[in-house]
Design a protein around this motif. Sequence first.
Motif, PDB file in Angstrom:
ATOM      1  N   ILE A 224      42.716  46.549  24.053  1.00  0.00           N
ATOM      2  CA  ILE A 224      43.205  46.246  25.229  1.00  0.00           C
ATOM      3  C   ILE A 224      42.263  45.052  25.340  1.00  0.00           C
ATOM      4  O   ILE A 224      41.211  44.972  25.122  1.00  0.00           O
ATOM      5  CB  ILE A 224      43.121  47.259  26.493  1.00  0.00           C
ATOM      6  CG1 ILE A 224      41.966  47.902  26.760  1.00  0.00           C
ATOM      7  CG2 ILE A 224      44.257  48.320  26.487  1.00  0.00           C
ATOM      8  CD1 ILE A 224      41.640  48.706  27.903  1.00  0.00           C
ATOM      9  N   ASP A 225      42.820  44.117  26.486  1.00  0.00           N
ATOM     10  CA  ASP A 225      42.147  42.930  26.703  1.00  0.00           C
ATOM     11  C   ASP A 225      40.907  43.117  27.821  1.00  0.00           C
ATOM     12  O   ASP A 225      41.274  43.758  28.621  1.00  0.00           O
ATOM     13  CB  ASP A 225      43.268  42.065  27.269  1.00  0.00           C
ATOM     14  CG  ASP A 225      42.755  40.899  27.898  1.00  0.00           C
ATOM     15  OD1 ASP A 225      41.932  40.159  27.024  1.00  0.00           O
ATOM     16  OD2 ASP A 225      43.207  40.227  28.906  1.00  0.00           O
ATOM     17  N   GLY A 226      39.913  42.475  27.379  1.00  0.00           N
ATOM     18  CA  GLY A 226      39.007  42.614  28.437  1.00  0.00           C
ATOM     19  C   GLY A 226      37.409  43.117  27.720  1.00  0.00           C
ATOM     20  O   GLY A 226      37.342  43.094  26.716  1.00  0.00           O
ATOM     21  N   PRO A 227      36.441  43.367  28.434  1.00  0.00           N
ATOM     22  CA  PRO A 227      36.369  43.161  29.945  1.00  0.00           C
ATOM     23  C   PRO A 227      36.071  41.720  30.209  1.00  0.00           C
ATOM     24  O   PRO A 227      35.297  41.018  29.378  1.00  0.00           O
ATOM     25  CB  PRO A 227      35.281  43.965  30.427  1.00  0.00           C
ATOM     26  CG  PRO A 227      34.313  44.075  29.215  1.00  0.00           C
ATOM     27  CD  PRO A 227      35.482  43.932  28.138  1.00  0.00           C
ATOM     28  N   HIS A 228      36.686  40.938  31.212  1.00  0.00           N
ATOM     29  CA  HIS A 228      36.288  39.588  31.523  1.00  0.00           C
ATOM     30  C   HIS A 228      35.626  39.665  32.839  1.00  0.00           C
ATOM     31  O   HIS A 228      36.146  40.189  33.956  1.00  0.00           O
ATOM     32  CB  HIS A 228      37.446  38.831  31.855  1.00  0.00           C
ATOM     33  CG  HIS A 228      38.373  38.812  30.487  1.00  0.00           C
ATOM     34  ND1 HIS A 228      37.756  38.178  29.321  1.00  0.00           N
ATOM     35  CD2 HIS A 228      39.503  39.211  30.456  1.00  0.00           C
ATOM     36  CE1 HIS A 228      38.828  38.351  28.298  1.00  0.00           C
ATOM     37  NE2 HIS A 228      39.893  39.011  29.124  1.00  0.00           N
ATOM     38  N   TYR A 229      34.168  39.485  32.750  1.00  0.00           N
ATOM     39  CA  TYR A 229      33.444  39.370  34.150  1.00  0.00           C
ATOM     40  C   TYR A 229      33.473  38.109  34.640  1.00  0.00           C
ATOM     41  O   TYR A 229      33.446  36.942  34.227  1.00  0.00           O
ATOM     42  CB  TYR A 229      32.088  39.658  33.924  1.00  0.00           C
ATOM     43  CG  TYR A 229      31.755  40.980  33.303  1.00  0.00           C
ATOM     44  CD1 TYR A 229      31.956  42.182  34.018  1.00  0.00           C
ATOM     45  CD2 TYR A 229      31.523  40.965  31.860  1.00  0.00           C
ATOM     46  CE1 TYR A 229      31.705  43.404  33.491  1.00  0.00           C
ATOM     47  CE2 TYR A 229      31.408  42.438  31.397  1.00  0.00           C
ATOM     48  CZ  TYR A 229      31.496  43.426  31.969  1.00  0.00           C
ATOM     49  OH  TYR A 229      31.225  44.628  31.436  1.00  0.00           O
ATOM     50  N   GLY A 230      34.173  38.291  36.244  1.00  0.00           N
ATOM     51  CA  GLY A 230      34.168  36.746  36.968  1.00  0.00           C
ATOM     52  C   GLY A 230      33.209  36.669  38.031  1.00  0.00           C
ATOM     53  O   GLY A 230      32.497  37.549  38.169  1.00  0.00           O
ATOM     54  N   PRO A 231      33.152  35.503  38.695  1.00  0.00           N
ATOM     55  CA  PRO A 231      32.296  35.588  40.000  1.00  0.00           C
ATOM     56  C   PRO A 231      32.672  36.396  40.888  1.00  0.00           C
ATOM     57  O   PRO A 231      33.692  36.735  41.088  1.00  0.00           O
ATOM     58  CB  PRO A 231      32.507  33.821  40.111  1.00  0.00           C
ATOM     59  CG  PRO A 231      33.778  33.770  39.728  1.00  0.00           C
ATOM     60  CD  PRO A 231      34.254  34.543  38.588  1.00  0.00           C
ATOM     61  N   GLY A 232      31.724  36.395  41.929  1.00  0.00           N
ATOM     62  CA  GLY A 232      32.121  37.290  43.015  1.00  0.00           C
ATOM     63  C   GLY A 232      32.090  38.641  42.839  1.00  0.00           C
ATOM     64  O   GLY A 232      33.053  39.500  43.389  1.00  0.00           O
ATOM     65  N   GLY A 233      31.442  39.358  41.670  1.00  0.00           N
ATOM     66  CA  GLY A 233      31.666  40.907  41.534  1.00  0.00           C
ATOM     67  C   GLY A 233      32.852  41.214  41.249  1.00  0.00           C
ATOM     68  O   GLY A 233      33.472  42.249  41.680  1.00  0.00           O
ATOM     69  N   LYS A 234      33.557  40.488  40.542  1.00  0.00           N
ATOM     70  CA  LYS A 234      34.789  41.114  39.740  1.00  0.00           C
ATOM     71  C   LYS A 234      34.977  41.021  38.374  1.00  0.00           C
ATOM     72  O   LYS A 234      34.085  40.517  37.519  1.00  0.00           O
ATOM     73  CB  LYS A 234      35.949  40.019  40.160  1.00  0.00           C
ATOM     74  CG  LYS A 234      36.221  39.835  41.525  1.00  0.00           C
ATOM     75  CD  LYS A 234      37.608  39.268  41.733  1.00  0.00           C
ATOM     76  CE  LYS A 234      38.112  39.246  43.291  1.00  0.00           C
ATOM     77  NZ  LYS A 234      37.872  38.029  43.992  1.00  0.00           N
ATOM     78  N   VAL A 235      35.353  42.259  37.815  1.00  0.00           N
ATOM     79  CA  VAL A 235      35.960  42.282  36.441  1.00  0.00           C
ATOM     80  C   VAL A 235      37.309  42.598  36.080  1.00  0.00           C
ATOM     81  O   VAL A 235      37.932  43.340  36.870  1.00  0.00           O
ATOM     82  CB  VAL A 235      34.910  43.370  35.850  1.00  0.00           C
ATOM     83  CG1 VAL A 235      35.140  44.677  36.681  1.00  0.00           C
ATOM     84  CG2 VAL A 235      35.369  43.480  34.405  1.00  0.00           C
ATOM     85  N   LYS A 236      37.723  41.955  34.993  1.00  0.00           N
ATOM     86  CA  LYS A 236      39.229  42.258  34.685  1.00  0.00           C
ATOM     87  C   LYS A 236      39.346  42.954  33.535  1.00  0.00           C
ATOM     88  O   LYS A 236      38.792  42.550  32.263  1.00  0.00           O
ATOM     89  CB  LYS A 236      40.061  40.893  34.815  1.00  0.00           C
ATOM     90  CG  LYS A 236      41.427  40.842  34.347  1.00  0.00           C
ATOM     91  CD  LYS A 236      41.995  39.634  34.369  1.00  0.00           C
ATOM     92  CE  LYS A 236      43.436  39.736  33.810  1.00  0.00           C
ATOM     93  NZ  LYS A 236      44.001  38.579  33.435  1.00  0.00           N
ATOM     94  N   VAL A 237      40.202  44.059  33.391  1.00  0.00           N
ATOM     95  CA  VAL A 237      40.297  44.619  32.246  1.00  0.00           C
ATOM     96  C   VAL A 237      41.782  44.896  32.304  1.00  0.00           C
ATOM     97  O   VAL A 237      42.389  45.620  32.949  1.00  0.00           O
ATOM     98  CB  VAL A 237      39.602  46.110  32.196  1.00  0.00           C
ATOM     99  CG1 VAL A 237      39.968  46.900  31.087  1.00  0.00           C
ATOM    100  CG2 VAL A 237      38.038  45.839  32.407  1.00  0.00           C
ATOM    101  N   ALA A 238      42.582  44.508  30.897  1.00  0.00           N
ATOM    102  CA  ALA A 238      43.831  44.718  30.879  1.00  0.00           C
ATOM    103  C   ALA A 238      44.756  44.564  32.085  1.00  0.00           C
ATOM    104  O   ALA A 238      45.495  45.455  32.519  1.00  0.00           O
ATOM    105  CB  ALA A 238      44.208  46.227  30.148  1.00  0.00           C
ATOM    106  N   SER A 239      44.637  43.467  32.821  1.00  0.00           N
ATOM    107  CA  SER A 239      45.373  43.307  33.913  1.00  0.00           C
ATOM    108  C   SER A 239      45.099  43.945  35.193  1.00  0.00           C
ATOM    109  O   SER A 239      45.845  43.989  36.059  1.00  0.00           O
ATOM    110  CB  SER A 239      46.979  43.226  33.745  1.00  0.00           C
ATOM    111  OG  SER A 239      47.315  44.679  33.608  1.00  0.00           O
TER     112      SER A 239
END
Length: 2011
Positions: free
Chosen positions: A1639-1654
């Motif tokens: 599955i796609d991820g993990p993408h760590y973003g700014p502001g304390g967010k992380v995206k894993v598989a939508s």
Amino acid sequence: MMSLMVHLKTVAHLRGKGDRIAKVTFRGLPFFSRVAENCEEVANFNEMFRWPIASRLDGNEMLEIQIYNYSKVFSNRLVGTFCMVLQKVAEEGHLELTDTLIDDNNTSIKTSVMIEIKYQPMDGTVGVWSDGEFLDVPDDRDGMFAFETDSLLSGQSHGSGPSPGRSLQGSIPTFRKAGKGVFSAMKLGKIKSSRDDHRKAGADEPAILDMEDLDKKAMRLAGTLDPDTISLASVTAVTTNVSNKRSKPDIKMEPSSGRPVDYQISITVIEARQLIGLNMDPVVCVEIGDDKKYTSMKESTNCPYYNEYFVFDFHVPPHVMFDKIIKLSVIHSKNLLRSGTLVGNFKMDVGTVYSQPEHQFYHKWASLSDPDDITAGCKGYIKCDIAVVGKGDNIKTPHKANETDEDDIEGNLLLPEGIPAERQWARFYVKIYRAEGLPKMNTSIMANVKKAFIGENRDLVDPYVQVQFAGQKGKTSVQKSSYEPIWNEQIIFTELFPPLCKRMKVQIRDSDKVNDVAIGTHFIDLRKISNDGDKGFLPTFGPAWANMYGSTRQYTLMDEHQDLNEGLGEGVSFRARLLLSIAVEILDTTSPEIISSTEVQVETVSNISESATGKMDEFFLFGSFLEATMIDRKIGDKPISFEITIGNYGNQIDGVSKPSSGKKKKKDGDEEEENELIQNSSEDEADEDADLVSVSTTPLMKPVITDRNYFHLPYFEKKPCVYIKSWWQDQRRRLYNSNMMDKIADKLEEGLNDVQEIIKTEKAFPERRLRGVLEELSVGCSRFVTLANKDVNQAGRTKLDRERLKSCMREMDSMAQQAKQIRTQVKKNTVRDKLKLVQNFLQKLRFLADEPQHSIPDVFVWMMTNNKRIAYARIPSKDILYSIVDEETGKDCCKVKAVFLKLPGKKGFGPAGWTVQAKLELYLWLGLNKQRKDFLNGLPNGFEEIKAVKTGPGLHAVPPVCLIYGTKQVFQLRAHMYQARSLFAADSSGLSDPFARVFFSTHSQVTEVLSETLCPTWDQLLVFDDVELFGEASELRDDPPIIVVEIYDQDTVGKAEFIGRTFAKPNIKMCDEHYGPPRFPPQLEYYQVYRGNCTAGELLAAFELLQIPFDEESIRRALIAVHNFAVPQIKIGQGGKADLPPLEGPTDSEHGPILPVPLGIRPVLSRYRIEVLFWGLRDLKRINLAQVDRPRVDIECAGKGVQSALIQNYKKNPNFSTLVKWFEVDLPENELLHPPLNIRVVDCRAFGRYILVGSHAVSSLRRFIYSTPDKTSNNWATAGDVMVSVDSDPSIRKMDTVVKLDATSDAVVKVDMTDDDGDKDKKKKKKKKKGGAEEEEETDERMLDWWSKYFASIETLKEMLRAQEAAQAEAEEREDLEIAAEAAGSKTKEKSKEKKGFKDKKKAQAVEGAEKKPVKAKVDELVVYNKELESEYGNFEDWLHTFNLYRGKAGDDDDHALDDDRIVGRFKGSLCMYKLPLSEEITREAGFDPTMGMFQNIPHNDPINVLVRVYVVRATDLHPADINGKADPYIVIKLGKSEVKDKENYISKQLNPVFGKSFDIEATFPMESMLTVSVYDWDLVGTDDLIGETKIDLENRFYSKYRATCGISSNYSVHGYNVWRDPMKPTQILAKLCKDGKIDGPHYGPGGKVKVASRIFTGPTEIEDENGLKKQTEEHLALTVLNHWEEIPRVGCKLVPEHVETRPLLNADKPGIEQGRIEMWVDMFPMDMPAPGPAIEIAPRKPKRYELRVIIWNTDEVILEDDDYFTGEKSSDIFVRGWLKGQQEDKQDTDVHYHSLTGEGNFNWRFVFPFEYLMAEEKIVISKKESMFSWDETEYKIPPRLTLQVWDADHFSADDFLGAIELDLNRFPRGAKTAKQCSLNMIRNEQDLPTISIFKQKRVKGWWPFVARDENDEMELTGKVEAELHLVTAEEAEKSPVGLGRNEPDPLEKPNRPDTSLMWFLSPLKSIRYFIWHNYRWLILKLLGLALLLLMLGLFLYSIPGYLVKKILGA
């Protein structure tokens, strides 16, 4: 013979053109007409239907005619229905009419039907007996109106005017004549008549398994019947057909009662309170039956704390166990020399505990009463836990509610729910009048000697009666030499009421110096002779006869069946009957003349009149033996006869022992007289009426052989009969009521079985069937209410009869209401819940139906050879009792019943009990002699009677001795034996070589033997030609005899071994019927196979019985036809006349090949592919002493299969090299018919030899069927991204309880809940706040340890459990209210109120719990599972399944659940099956590995090295291993070859040890994967014993997708108590999971967010290290995702959190019974990864050392004990004693304040108590040697209670105790400011007053009251003490030490005591001065004044004369 005939002439005004078929139903028995083909407007049926009926036609019964459009392919479509009430027919006997039909929507349609009805009643019948019946047929689909009578009792309406029921019936005929359709408008819906038996759907179809979808099936049945009443499937397929003349046989054969089972009773005595008595030394004695155990003695306390655990083990039959009495007694000052005095005791039987939820009482208070003084009140309370565990029960330890709840004694009494807290004393009067029919109990030799000497005959028995109740025994006197003793005595027991003992045991015994034995035993269940409802009644019984059964009657010195006479097991013969009565009187204990002891008393009572038990009447019993088959071959060579007896009547060998006394009473119904006549029947003498002589045995006959196991008697058309006349009191009403309830219950049970079957097989509409069941239940109950209230004024009705009738009517009425109510609530989604509710009804019905007062004894059928009794059957007399009312008749009366004879007594246990000794087809009829004319009615018709050869008048009335059948029918039986599954393993290989033997009538055939399988597919058709059955064809069609199928295991030597048996009924086709749908060809059905009482598999088969036409020509034609057509071809002659359907294949069955099951019957097959994942083999045991070296696995299903690769060296690597293989196979499309899949492991030895290691049968493949993932569901990625809402701080559960965090900190933190940033800002905040107050508020991080986390988590667990409980209570309450809302009858409401009270309490507790407590500290928590981890995660079989391999014979225990000893290893792997072809999407996905098939992404199975770290926290409730009732436990851990023994760290004398240890072991999977954690008991000498062990399969955990290697904690921190344990950080774990799951991820973003598989998660991003520096990190984010991994689409699942699991400890010696539990967890780290850090420190907290300093300043108002010698004045020499740990260990006394006259004492004295304390558990820890012989010190934990006592010192005698106070240091009342304010209320209202804890306050000063109890057990104030308590830690104590008493350092000043306190003989003058002056000063002063006055007066008188003279003389 009564019958109803319906002539269906025509149906007119039909629409369209087509085939029509009609179905006519009466009393639930439908007939189908022939098909009227191609008719347009009019269908001419012109058919007669005849119903032979056994009971009169009732005016309310319905006839229903349904017309269908017939279709061969599709379902029949209903055109319309015609219903009519048969009242007119019942009155006039004949009716012709034409009327219109109504359609589904109840509207009238044009189509009309023309019929003629005739009813032939019996001649001279009784008038119509029922009147105000229910005519209501509610139907939930359309809101039609219903008619219902108001009144429950027949014919009386409560309102004014005629009862609506009657008026309606009166008017029906007028409707009828008025013309067409008027009546239809009244819509009588689809009416269910009262039917004898459930019909299977429509005509005779067996339950059809889902061959197509259900709609088609419903069509194939007889069109659309009312779905509510179709009985789709029943568990035993015996009930397939309606049964008018045959009863259902019972499948289970073996008697289950009387077989010993293992039980373990564990009792924890925690503490006692409020014991009455001064200064006691109490000991608690725990007694069960004859076993006694004692606690230790606690000195000088009224509230001792024990916390001692006792275990009792028993191996006895269940009801012996449940009758044992548990007795808890408190004994005062017991020692070696004296037994001590009893303070009080408490009794309860084991059955009461076992019937509690979870079989236990937990933390309840038992109230003690004194058996010698019933006028006294409660003598104190003992708090205890009692649990009774049978084999296979598991006890859940409930969560402890917060301690304060438990101190509420009144609310937690040790009593079952519904019993009042205040129990009163009552007298139980058991009156024993007389007995009859006793057997001989001595040899005749002695009697003959006596006769020679004395010249008189003596009866050979000396009977007396013994009654046992509540642990006490009472005996009557012995009546010497009497077969008919008369006692007229009463035995009186005094016991608390309601008693906690369920049964009373009444025994007649024979008094003999040598051999005092029981003659017979009868148990009286108090629940059945009383009713505790608000309209209930006290226990009452009789006067009534109790029948006793036991061993056979001939006398032998050593009776092998003596146990039966003691009441163990089912009696095999009538022994005697005893006339007794029971009454209960509640005592008024205040009245003065009461006897206060509870000793058993025996008194005489007056005689009872003859008629008190009912009018004697003459009964007639008739039996006819239609068939005797399956006679065991051991008895087959001698001639056999059968004997039937009822009581002693008919018993010719050892029956009535005639009383020797010559005095013959000549009375009308005198039994002895009759008995003589019966006995002399051989001389053919008749009684006064020259009426008849009983014939109770059939003539001898020699059996002929059926097959190699069984014989049969060649009765053919001659059926022998027996008949017996007997005299009994006429108490039929009891049996009738019981029969009615039994029938309702049977119907209900069958309906419920149907519903369960429908749910189980996932058919449609279970809710409809359940509605139908409820409808029938409510109708049945209402019917009962109408019928039961008859014969009310009959002679001999006892109080119990009247009360039972009332309560049964109430119960049935309310049940009818509730059933109606529930019926409206049954919806698709509530079926299961409602089903549970209805099952309670069933239990209640069965309970009510059991009649406690006997009347007619049971009937015994014995098979005899050589005058020896071989085998018997016992038939309850109520089952064959006749009544003119159908519902009241016994279920087997007038019916042919298949009766299986069994061996008597213990011979019948085990294998001997499973083989049938003989199978009888037996017809029985029992009734009053005057109703005798109907007794042949139920026999199959077509016989003529043969009377005994006898001349004389009245011949026609004599019953036949033999019936001869002229007509016989010839049939062909076809048994389609398809397959069996899950059979019992009968060979040592763990398999069987099964074959089936089918018995029908006198024929039997066998299938072929299939070797080595538990799931044989025989696929064989057995044809029985020329089966002759006697009776009329039409009756045989409805009631064929049953087929018995026995399955055997073929052995090469010796005879075949029995596996199990089942019964079936065939589908019957008469010659004139068409062989075709809906009934033919028959469907395969599953039949449950029983072996004794246990199931032993299932058989899939179908049976059809085809009538062979008579004339030779047709037979010849049929034979030719059959030979010519090998192809199946159904040849239909003119008018639907068909010959037998042809068979496939050659019919030369003698030699030819085996016939297969024909096509229409065998299931439809499809092509499936089965993929097998071969992983490895584990734990293979040796076979024949040789080790398994080169194993291989063979998989087989339906004849196809696949073999695994060979494991070359099992020792080196037990995994397979090739992982996935597959094979294709043809399987039935219907999943329910799938054959099992067999897994076999063989060991390949040298020279091509194979040896079977073990096998496993997967009986259901359903869970392995692969279903393609559904694209639309949310498991697949949706278009947009989804925000996942995560609690801002998931780790911190917002709980609200105070947690004592740690022994070192007493801080309770109040955290602002909005503080989301967690701990990060705390340090800053601290600086901001000013002052030192903050320190108190904040939790110090350093203070927290792992235990803080653990205890916080346990609190959370308890909170959750409490919340669940409250929610459940609320749900139940809602349910109750729903039912009560509509159900009328105050009773239910009352009940729900009571219940509600109880539930409210629970809810309140939960809510209160939530409100009371301050906010809890933020402690990171873990999860505490109160069970094993794997049970939470489906055994970690998410892709790797474990299959146990079995070998060896299965055990014959009642349950095969405990087959553990047969396990020889485990196969690990998995299966996947799917229909071919498979859609291509799957195979086209990226990265699809074709070699792995459906098993993608599976790790490789190469060996892997792992570090296993086992943490053991603690063990609880261990089974004691030493004599002292304790154990010295230590841990042993085994994994593969490595073993860690922690022997030197054993914990002395503890059953709840805290280990707090971690162990590291290195292991290599797969070789070492089974971890065993054991707890052993350390012994100084001898070997250490195993207490219990638990096994954990580490491999499944290691590979599971739930990631059970190392639990994921709720928070990430790098230091402190919550440090991250896993060597992989959360980010690494997350990355790996994403990669593995593709599955796609993990993408760590700014502001304390992380995206894993939508999915997007948020969380904090900075972390603080040890030095308080902040760093950026993504770990928190990653951890947030891991904690919510189940929300990830497609691959998500819950990951195992950081946890502690609780595992039961088991011991092989005590299978199935928990020996304690252990709390632990396991971490695993692969060695190829970075090494983990050091193990967490979980060593048990050391108790913290404290010192408690108590200063006793003063006392006041102490009562004065001593009288002064001189002055008689009251005074006391006061001193104060105090202790903390126990009187022996550390009691300290002040000095004495002598001679206090006011009760004031001044002391200024200091006690110092050092102690060690565990904050978290609130317990003081003491280590001391238990006795002088002890090897080491034992650690005790006791609650911190400070006891202060005030005493009066005496020099020459013992000191007197005056009063005491006990302060619980955690919660005690605040002391009063002054002595005045100090009062008793501080103790009395302890609950309401605010309490304080010394651990928080540190220093407290005040006044507290001393109390003692006076004679009346009232508390009285005996003084007051001013004390100061000061708590310091050990360190502080060292810094500022203090002296004891008034010593240095820090001395207290001397008290300012008045001088008198010095003793008078030290300074007598002083004290005399003080005494006399102090007491008499006013008196002395007055006396002095008086003396002065007198002196002056004297002087005056003395001097006045001289003075006067002087004056006069003027000197």
